[in-house]
Every structure is written in structure tokens, then in C-alpha cells.
Design an enzyme around this catalytic site. Structure first.
Site, mmCIF file in Angstrom:
data_model
loop_
_atom_site.group_PDB
_atom_site.id
_atom_site.type_symbol
_atom_site.label_atom_id
_atom_site.label_comp_id
_atom_site.label_asym_id
_atom_site.label_seq_id
_atom_site.Cartn_x
_atom_site.Cartn_y
_atom_site.Cartn_z
ATOM 1 N N ASP A 85 92.940 28.491 32.582
ATOM 2 C CA ASP A 85 93.875 27.694 31.793
ATOM 3 C C ASP A 85 93.980 28.303 30.398
ATOM 4 O OD1 ASP A 85 91.716 26.771 30.298
ATOM 5 O OD2 ASP A 85 91.981 24.661 30.811
ATOM 6 N N THR A 101 85.345 25.083 29.418
ATOM 7 C CA THR A 101 83.943 24.880 29.800
ATOM 8 C C THR A 101 83.600 25.479 31.156
ATOM 9 O OG1 THR A 101 84.530 22.811 30.860
ATOM 10 C CG2 THR A 101 83.822 22.691 28.548
ATOM 11 N N HIS A 134 72.020 31.999 47.973
ATOM 12 C CA HIS A 134 71.637 30.711 48.577
ATOM 13 C C HIS A 134 72.829 29.872 49.034
ATOM 14 C CE1 HIS A 134 67.394 30.471 46.527
ATOM 15 N NE2 HIS A 134 67.662 31.670 47.039
ATOM 16 N N CYS A 169 87.959 28.375 32.358
ATOM 17 C CA CYS A 169 88.624 27.422 31.464
ATOM 18 C C CYS A 169 87.731 27.264 30.244
ATOM 19 C CB CYS A 169 88.947 26.107 32.174
ATOM 20 S SG CYS A 169 87.553 25.047 32.586
ATOM 21 N N HIS A 221 69.235 28.519 54.339
ATOM 22 C CA HIS A 221 70.461 28.402 53.540
ATOM 23 C C HIS A 221 71.694 28.227 54.428
ATOM 24 C CE1 HIS A 221 68.017 29.072 50.139
ATOM 25 N NE2 HIS A 221 67.740 30.330 50.427
HETATM 26 C C1 RB5 Z 1 91.427 22.323 28.069
HETATM 27 O O1 RB5 Z 1 91.629 21.771 26.824
HETATM 28 C C2 RB5 Z 1 90.021 22.041 28.549
HETATM 29 O O2 RB5 Z 1 89.896 20.701 28.866
HETATM 30 C C3 RB5 Z 1 89.701 22.905 29.732
HETATM 31 O O3 RB5 Z 1 89.812 24.249 29.377
HETATM 32 C C4 RB5 Z 1 88.324 22.750 30.317
HETATM 33 O O4 RB5 Z 1 87.333 22.868 29.357
HETATM 34 C C5 RB5 Z 1 88.152 21.577 31.187
HETATM 35 O O5 RB5 Z 1 87.129 21.392 31.849
#
Ligand code: RB5
Length: 146
Positions: free
Chosen positions: A8, A67, A98, A65, A134
Site C-alpha cells: 500500500d 506495519t 515449519h 504496508c 510440521h
Molecule cells: C496505512 O495508513 C496503514 O494503515 C497500513 O499501511 C498498515 O500499516 C496497516 O496495517
């Protein structure tokens, strides 16, 4: 080896760096976007990328993304996907050995790009152990989808 990648807006430049690295190393990369810094919804990108992995038109998928959390949750909604959010190379190795993870997720706000490159290399270089313990656990995981 064929790799599908997606991100994203929170990881656009990060994804571009990983894409260029993989292409320079000879991987055949399918880029599922996003293609610029404008805001997109990570579930759309995750599902499009994951469907290519599930259909086996590529060998593995890599998602990024902010996180790594949202995009990995979304990918794991697609039948046949085991997407692992990794923050170090040990996780990348163990999820291949695993869990036979077929997708990797990373967070651009969480780990630096040099570590991300190492994680990608470890993930792609490691094979599933094929250990019976596994295999049984993965079969149980995948049975939940059916
Ligand atoms: C986008 O703002 C953010 O929410 C996305 O990149 C991510 O961190 C979501 O889990």
C-alpha cells in the site's frame, strides 16, 4: 523463480526497492501495485497478490504496508495462503521450514530496508523442512479453510 509483490501507500518506495533488487537478481516479478504514493486500501492489493500465489501462477508472494499487519491479515483470508509477517531473518527462515509460508509480509514503518532485503533473501532461499510434525500441523491449518 516467479514472485508476486504488492504494497500500500505506506510502503510504496520500500516495495520499489525490493522489486528492483529482485529483478536485478533474475527473479520474474509481477508487481500488483500500488504504483505511486497515493492512498490505496491494503486489502485490495493483498487479495490480488495472494490470488496469484494461491493459483500458483507465481512461486511466492511478498507484501508490504506500514506495519505489515493489515496486508498480512488480508492475504491470509485467501484460500491456500499462509502469509507470515516477519521482522527478522530467523522468523523468515522458520516460517519457511515449519509453516511452509507461501507469502512474506513486512512493515516499512517497522524494519529498515537493509533488514527487509535480508529477510526477503532468507525467505526465498529456505525450503520447507517436510518434517512430519510440521506437515501434520499445516494440514490441520488448511483443513480449517475447507
Ligand atoms: C496505512 O495508513 C496503514 O494503515 C497500513 O499501511 C498498515 O500499516 C496497516 O496495517
Amino acid at each position: 523463480m516467479k514472485i508476486a509483490i504488492g504494497c500500500d501507500h505506506g510502503a510504496f518506495e520500500y516495495k520499489e526497492t525490493i522489486r528492483k533488487m529482485l529483478e536485478a537478481e533474475g527473479y520474474e516479478v509481477t508487481d500488483c501495485g500500488c504504483y505511486g504514493p497515493d492512498s490505496v486500501d491494503y486489502p485490495d492489493i493483498a487479495v490480488e497478490t495472494a490470488q496469484k500465489v494461491a493459483a500458483k501462477t507465481v512461486d511466492a508472494g511478498i507484501l508490504m504496508c506500514g506495519t505489515g499487519i493489515g496486508i498480512s491479515i488480508a492475504a491470509n483470508k485467501v484460500h491456500g495462503i499462509r502469509c507470515a509477517l516477519c521482522t527478522d531473518t530467523t522468523m523468515a527462515r522458520l516460517t519457511r521450514e515449519h509453516n511452509d509460508a507461501n507469502m512474506l509480509a513486512m512493515g516499512a514503518r517497522i524494519i529498515g530496508i537493509e533488514l527487509a532485503k535480508d529477510i526477503v533473501h532468507t525467505f526465498l532461499a529456505t525450503s520447507f523442512s517436510n518434517d512430519n510434525r510440521h506437515v501434520k500441523r499445516i494440514e490441520k491449518l488448511m483443513a480449517e479453510e475447507n
